[in-house]
Scaffold this motif. Sequence first.
Motif, PDB file in Angstrom:
ATOM      1  N   TRP A  27       0.857  -1.177   0.000  1.00  9.25           N
ATOM      2  CA  TRP A  27       0.000   0.000   0.000  1.00  9.25           C
ATOM      3  C   TRP A  27       0.896   1.231   0.000  1.00  9.25           C
ATOM      4  N   LEU A  28       0.604   2.165  -0.909  1.00 14.80           N
ATOM      5  CA  LEU A  28       1.410   3.367  -1.068  1.00 14.80           C
ATOM      6  C   LEU A  28       0.599   4.609  -0.742  1.00 14.80           C
ATOM      7  N   ALA A  29       1.271   5.602  -0.183  1.00 14.69           N
ATOM      8  CA  ALA A  29       0.726   6.955  -0.108  1.00 14.69           C
ATOM      9  C   ALA A  29       1.283   7.718  -1.293  1.00 14.69           C
ATOM     10  N   THR A  30       0.406   8.302  -2.106  1.00 10.96           N
ATOM     11  CA  THR A  30       0.827   9.051  -3.288  1.00 10.96           C
ATOM     12  C   THR A  30       0.203  10.442  -3.254  1.00 10.96           C
ATOM     13  N   ASP A  31       0.643  11.283  -4.157  1.00  8.90           N
ATOM     14  CA  ASP A  31       0.063  12.624  -4.229  1.00  8.90           C
ATOM     15  C   ASP A  31      -1.406  12.585  -4.622  1.00  8.90           C
ATOM     16  N   ALA A  32      -1.831  11.473  -5.215  1.00  7.70           N
ATOM     17  CA  ALA A  32      -3.224  11.340  -5.644  1.00  7.70           C
ATOM     18  C   ALA A  32      -4.036  10.472  -4.693  1.00  7.70           C
ATOM     19  N   GLY A  33      -3.485  10.197  -3.502  1.00  9.21           N
ATOM     20  CA  GLY A  33      -4.215   9.370  -2.553  1.00  9.21           C
ATOM     21  C   GLY A  33      -3.618   7.978  -2.448  1.00  9.21           C
ATOM     22  N   PRO A  34      -4.210   7.095  -1.653  1.00  9.05           N
ATOM     23  CA  PRO A  34      -3.657   5.754  -1.444  1.00  9.05           C
ATOM     24  C   PRO A  34      -3.797   4.881  -2.691  1.00  9.05           C
ATOM     25  N   ARG A  35      -2.792   4.052  -2.894  1.00  8.48           N
ATOM     26  CA  ARG A  35      -2.823   3.114  -4.008  1.00  8.48           C
ATOM     27  C   ARG A  35      -2.289   1.773  -3.539  1.00  8.48           C
ATOM     28  N   LYS A  36      -2.873   0.711  -4.073  1.00 11.04           N
ATOM     29  CA  LYS A  36      -2.411  -0.633  -3.755  1.00 11.04           C
ATOM     30  C   LYS A  36      -1.693  -1.215  -4.961  1.00 11.04           C
ATOM     31  N   VAL A  37      -0.494  -1.736  -4.710  1.00  8.88           N
ATOM     32  CA  VAL A  37       0.298  -2.406  -5.750  1.00  8.88           C
ATOM     33  C   VAL A  37       0.311  -3.898  -5.444  1.00  8.88           C
ATOM     34  N   VAL A  38      -0.024  -4.701  -6.432  1.00 13.72           N
ATOM     35  CA  VAL A  38      -0.039  -6.155  -6.277  1.00 13.72           C
ATOM     36  C   VAL A  38       0.909  -6.769  -7.303  1.00 13.72           C
ATOM     37  N   LEU A  39       1.860  -7.568  -6.824  1.00 11.92           N
ATOM     38  CA  LEU A  39       2.784  -8.290  -7.695  1.00 11.92           C
ATOM     39  C   LEU A  39       2.449  -9.771  -7.580  1.00 11.92           C
ATOM     40  N   SER A  40       1.991 -10.340  -8.654  1.00  7.45           N
ATOM     41  CA  SER A  40       1.485 -11.711  -8.609  1.00  7.45           C
ATOM     42  C   SER A  40       2.537 -12.714  -9.071  1.00  7.45           C
ATOM     43  N   SER A  41       2.336 -13.948  -8.665  1.00  8.55           N
ATOM     44  CA  SER A  41       3.147 -15.088  -9.128  1.00  8.55           C
ATOM     45  C   SER A  41       4.639 -14.846  -8.958  1.00  8.55           C
ATOM     46  N   ARG A  42       5.035 -14.386  -7.771  1.00  9.92           N
ATOM     47  CA  ARG A  42       6.446 -14.157  -7.502  1.00  9.92           C
ATOM     48  C   ARG A  42       7.115 -15.448  -7.059  1.00  9.92           C
ATOM     49  N   THR A  43       8.301 -15.691  -7.567  1.00 14.17           N
ATOM     50  CA  THR A  43       9.084 -16.863  -7.170  1.00 14.17           C
ATOM     51  C   THR A  43       9.978 -16.507  -5.996  1.00 14.17           C
ATOM     52  N   SER A  44      10.034 -17.401  -5.009  1.00 13.42           N
ATOM     53  CA  SER A  44      10.891 -17.182  -3.836  1.00 13.42           C
ATOM     54  C   SER A  44      12.160 -18.008  -3.981  1.00 13.42           C
ATOM     55  N   VAL A  45      13.251 -17.550  -3.332  1.00 18.10           N
ATOM     56  CA  VAL A  45      14.537 -18.207  -3.504  1.00 18.10           C
ATOM     57  C   VAL A  45      15.254 -18.367  -2.170  1.00 18.10           C
ATOM     58  N   ALA A  46      15.992 -19.467  -2.052  1.00 20.63           N
ATOM     59  CA  ALA A  46      16.927 -19.697  -0.952  1.00 20.63           C
ATOM     60  C   ALA A  46      18.146 -20.384  -1.560  1.00 20.63           C
ATOM     61  N   PHE A  47      19.128 -20.694  -0.727  1.00 19.87           N
ATOM     62  CA  PHE A  47      20.383 -21.243  -1.242  1.00 19.87           C
ATOM     63  C   PHE A  47      20.841 -22.400  -0.368  1.00 19.87           C
ATOM     64  N   VAL A  48      21.587 -23.321  -0.982  1.00 23.72           N
ATOM     65  CA  VAL A  48      22.108 -24.465  -0.240  1.00 23.72           C
ATOM     66  C   VAL A  48      23.474 -24.837  -0.807  1.00 23.72           C
ATOM     67  N   ASP A  49      24.338 -25.286   0.076  1.00 29.36           N
ATOM     68  CA  ASP A  49      25.670 -25.751  -0.329  1.00 29.36           C
ATOM     69  C   ASP A  49      25.514 -26.811  -1.422  1.00 29.36           C
ATOM     70  N   ALA A  50      26.255 -26.651  -2.527  1.00 31.55           N
ATOM     71  CA  ALA A  50      26.104 -27.553  -3.680  1.00 31.55           C
ATOM     72  C   ALA A  50      26.378 -29.010  -3.321  1.00 31.55           C
ATOM     73  N   LYS A  51      27.153 -29.265  -2.280  1.00 28.71           N
ATOM     74  CA  LYS A  51      27.453 -30.651  -1.922  1.00 28.71           C
ATOM     75  C   LYS A  51      26.226 -31.381  -1.362  1.00 28.71           C
ATOM     76  N   HIS A  52      25.194 -30.646  -1.016  1.00 31.18           N
ATOM     77  CA  HIS A  52      23.973 -31.255  -0.488  1.00 31.18           C
ATOM     78  C   HIS A  52      22.885 -31.362  -1.552  1.00 31.18           C
ATOM     79  N   ARG A  53      23.272 -31.238  -2.809  1.00 27.18           N
ATOM     80  CA  ARG A  53      22.269 -31.194  -3.881  1.00 27.18           C
ATOM     81  C   ARG A  53      21.392 -32.439  -3.895  1.00 27.18           C
ATOM     82  N   LYS A  54      21.977 -33.604  -3.726  1.00 30.08           N
ATOM     83  CA  LYS A  54      21.186 -34.839  -3.786  1.00 30.08           C
ATOM     84  C   LYS A  54      20.164 -34.899  -2.658  1.00 30.08           C
ATOM     85  N   SER A  55      20.558 -34.439  -1.468  1.00 29.46           N
ATOM     86  CA  SER A  55      19.610 -34.425  -0.345  1.00 29.46           C
ATOM     87  C   SER A  55      18.439 -33.508  -0.645  1.00 29.46           C
ATOM     88  N   VAL A  56      18.720 -32.359  -1.263  1.00 31.61           N
ATOM     89  CA  VAL A  56      17.661 -31.418  -1.597  1.00 31.61           C
ATOM     90  C   VAL A  56      16.759 -32.000  -2.679  1.00 31.61           C
TER      91      VAL A  56
END
Length: 790
Positions: A27-56
């Motif tokens: 939710w944003l405050a703008t010069d023209a009043g409040p506005r809602k921004v929606v970003l859909s279908s976002r991919t989330s990311v994390a990381f893991v040591d490559a040596k554990h690839r098979k476990s993952v």
Amino acid sequence: MLPTEFKGFILTRRWRDVAAGTEIEYWLATDAGPRKVVLSSRTSVAFVDAKHRKSVEAQLAAMPGMELRELPLKTFQQAPVVGVYAKHFRQLGQLARALRDQGVALLEADVRPHDRFLMERFITAGVLVEGGRTDRFSIVDCKLKPAPDFRPVLQVVSLDIETSQDEELYSIALDGTGERVVFMLGEPPPEPGEPLGFSLIHCPTRKAMLEQLNDWFERNDPDVIIGWNVIQFDLRVLQKAADSCGAQLLLGRERRPIDWRTHPGKQGYLFAATPGRVVIDGIDALKAASRSFPSFSLEAVSQELLGEGKAIGDEYDKMAEIERRYQEDKPALALYNIRDCELVLRIFDKAKLLQFMIERAHTSGLQLDHLGGSIAAFSHHYLPRMHRLGYVAPNVGEIPSKAFPGGYVMDSKPGFYDSVVVLDYKSLYPSIIRTFLVDPVGFVEGSNASDSAMVVKGPGGTAFSRQKHCLPEIVTTLWRARDEAKRVRNESLSQALKLLMNSFAGVLGAADCRFFNPEVVSAITLRGHEMMKLTRTFVESRGYEAIYGDTDSIFIWLKRTLSNEEAHAIAASLVNDINDWWTRVLREDHGLANFLEIEFDTHYKKFFMPTIRGSDVGSKKRYAGLSVDAAGKEEMIYRGLEMARSDWTPLARQFQEGLLSRIFQGEPYKEFVTDYAQSTLAGRKDDLLIYRKRLRHRLDAYQVNVPPQVRAARIADEYNGRVNRPRQYQRGGWIRYVMTLNGPEPLETRHSRIDYEHYLTKQIQPIADAILQPMGENFMTLTSAQQALF
């Protein structure tokens, strides 16, 4: 049709997993009043040591919508990582828990989608919105870019409620944005009363009151809700009332409810996330802005900042009067209710709290109402820069907690002095980070460097890369921004930047920070020790004497009585010479640019450093002085002494101030000591004998050690119970009491005679002896000649 490009200020942020993926909402405050921004279908990311690839991969077989990708990133241990991408953010949490059971760490899985989206784009609070498709007042799947120059005009409402002693809701007041109104439980009077300057709307039931409140918020649509203890009391009571009467409390935009959450580390402490609106408590905002008061009650802060208040009387009178007004004079209760709202608005305006909170959001990257949050602010700035250097962050707890040195405190030389100047290193720890390139990634790179010429050697065998680091650049950017803020006199921005920079060393030393490392933070603090010792040596080589030092300040006795102009001139010369010396040494010996800067702070015409009570050793963080500025204006300064502490009586504080000011001004003081003691014994200072202390725990929690304030509180509540008044101290609070011949007794029910001997020996004598000892005198010697005293 909404414009395809506009600027806004982020009010609230949230994420949620839906069928199509993770959705982010701002939710944003703008010069023209409040506005809602929606970003859909976002991919989330994390990381893991490559040596554990098979476990993952074995775990991902049962988790649709997740995949692994090769990435040019590594851990602090130099191990390559693979990225774990998830359709739903909650999947990362599930995977992290499953891998933890196998001893495998999933890195950065706790970084929430709405925070990662902003930090990776270097967005803090201001955004430029581009493109996207519109859906009424929402913009869907647009682009967001930083807009650090945008400052919103926020619509603010102050909210306050009145209740019975048992927290039964009587009235709700709203002032600021939109209609000034009080919703009052009960039927309207048969005849209209005098105009009040606001609407008084009578509601037959509490459910009707809450429905009126919901409608008011939808109709007036404020951006910010402010109040005094507004979350822990007002909103909590409103939610309790709604739950008990089958109503809904819908204060968020789009008539959405509050998302209540509890603090994981503070029992009973609540967060009230309100979609589209920010809730800011005045007490918390003052503390975030480093404002300090003996009491943070609305009455006390109003009196100090505004010179006026609204008190009915003491706590009992107040509750009794609120009850009387509710039963007999509802317009008077409405006036009292909306007066609280007005005072809160004026305090926010006087202290420029909202401006400070806006600038704080711009500098930290945190939501407007996210108070505290130093670790989160550090991560917001650090993670994206670290990623661009090819690293992923460790998890919290990767390095076990371990003690490290704090700031340097020099042994003091107690006594009275003429002509003492104080020099202070400007933003000491940030300047050390910037000068000596102290940095978590730089430490990893320096520890693995094969060429010693490419590192800066630090204390304790540490080494930091000269080329690969993040934190020095972050500090430099903030430093320059602060210099510009000071130039244009934007005090709120300057203060926000200063607090953020000064928090960095503490963050690196916090065990619950993912970048915690005792070696890195010690490289900062121990470098500070080294600097202070070298500064002391430099000063004493010029024929002066360092009598005290604390973290970034050094107190220099000029060895003789000087005029104010002479003392200021010597201080200025020392400042120039020390800064020039650092510039030369750092360039010639270390090949480093100098960002260390010592400044003149204070000239004390007279200065007093006491001993530790009962010994000859100089105390620390305790002193007093008569300061003189360049224009000759004098001011008494107290640090750490009884004058500056709220747990001593006004009797002690007034005595210390009177005695020191007389000595500093060269006025007779012996008669003052004897007269003060005589007046105390004669009962002429009884109004100064009151202790005011805080009960930090429940009253029943004190079992073994029972301090005087607890004994007084128990007496008070026993009395309250006998006279059928509410008990005031069962859950803590502040108690006022005096010491009598029968021990501590609360003001509510004092019967015994004052123990004047206690006040002489426990309050006046210790202060007198600490001041008189360096002069070869003591309290007993001065007063024993006055037989009438005893």
